[in-house]
Design an enzyme around this catalytic site. Structure first.
Site, PDB file in Angstrom:
ATOM      1  N   CYS A 104      -0.685  23.729  -0.861  1.00  0.00           N
ATOM      2  CA  CYS A 104      -0.693  22.883   0.329  1.00  0.00           C
ATOM      3  C   CYS A 104      -1.072  23.710   1.548  1.00  0.00           C
ATOM      4  CB  CYS A 104       0.681  22.246   0.552  1.00  0.00           C
ATOM      5  SG  CYS A 104       1.015  20.896  -0.549  1.00  0.00           S
ATOM      6  N   LEU A 105      -1.973  23.166   2.352  1.00  0.00           N
ATOM      7  CA  LEU A 105      -2.398  23.849   3.579  1.00  0.00           C
ATOM      8  C   LEU A 105      -1.326  23.770   4.639  1.00  0.00           C
ATOM      9  CD1 LEU A 105      -6.052  22.507   3.721  1.00  0.00           C
ATOM     10  CD2 LEU A 105      -5.251  24.685   2.793  1.00  0.00           C
TER      11      LEU A 105
END
Length: 105
Positions: A104-105
């Site tokens: 996940c960014l």
């Protein structure tokens, strides 16, 4: 009582120090008022972590895992984004006291 230690992104350093009170405090920082729907997802994530010793690694896999355990009504991106704005997997895992999802960014 002191709060568990968190990293610079707000994730707990030790997932086992999590409490519901900690979840409420983290959620407040994101302007989220935890209701039953939130707690259902948080409980699911805590169980997932106990079983797999990891957070769901991406938003796509988070949605898929929720769908498998709680059904299509709850296992979809729109529902989860309404509960946990931004990146649902990342936000929900932070509130649930779990490590940051790896993809996940």
């Amino acid at each position: 009582m002191s709060q568990p230690k968190r990293n610079n992104e707000g994730f707990l350093e030790n997932a086992w120090e999590w409490t519901p009170e900690t979840a409420s405090e983290i959620a407040r920082e994101d302007d989220i008022d935890l209701e039953n729907n939130h707690w259902e997802i948080i409980s699911f994530l805590r169980g997932f972590y106990r079983e797999h010793e990891m957070s769901p690694p991406s938003n796509r896999l988070f949605v898929k895992a929720v769908k498998e355990h709680l059904g299509e009504d709850k296992g979809n991106s729109i529902y989860l984004m309404r509960l946990f704005p931004g990146t649902p997997a990342k936000t929900a895992c932070r509130i649930a006291g779990l490590p940051r999802p790896t993809n996940c960014l």
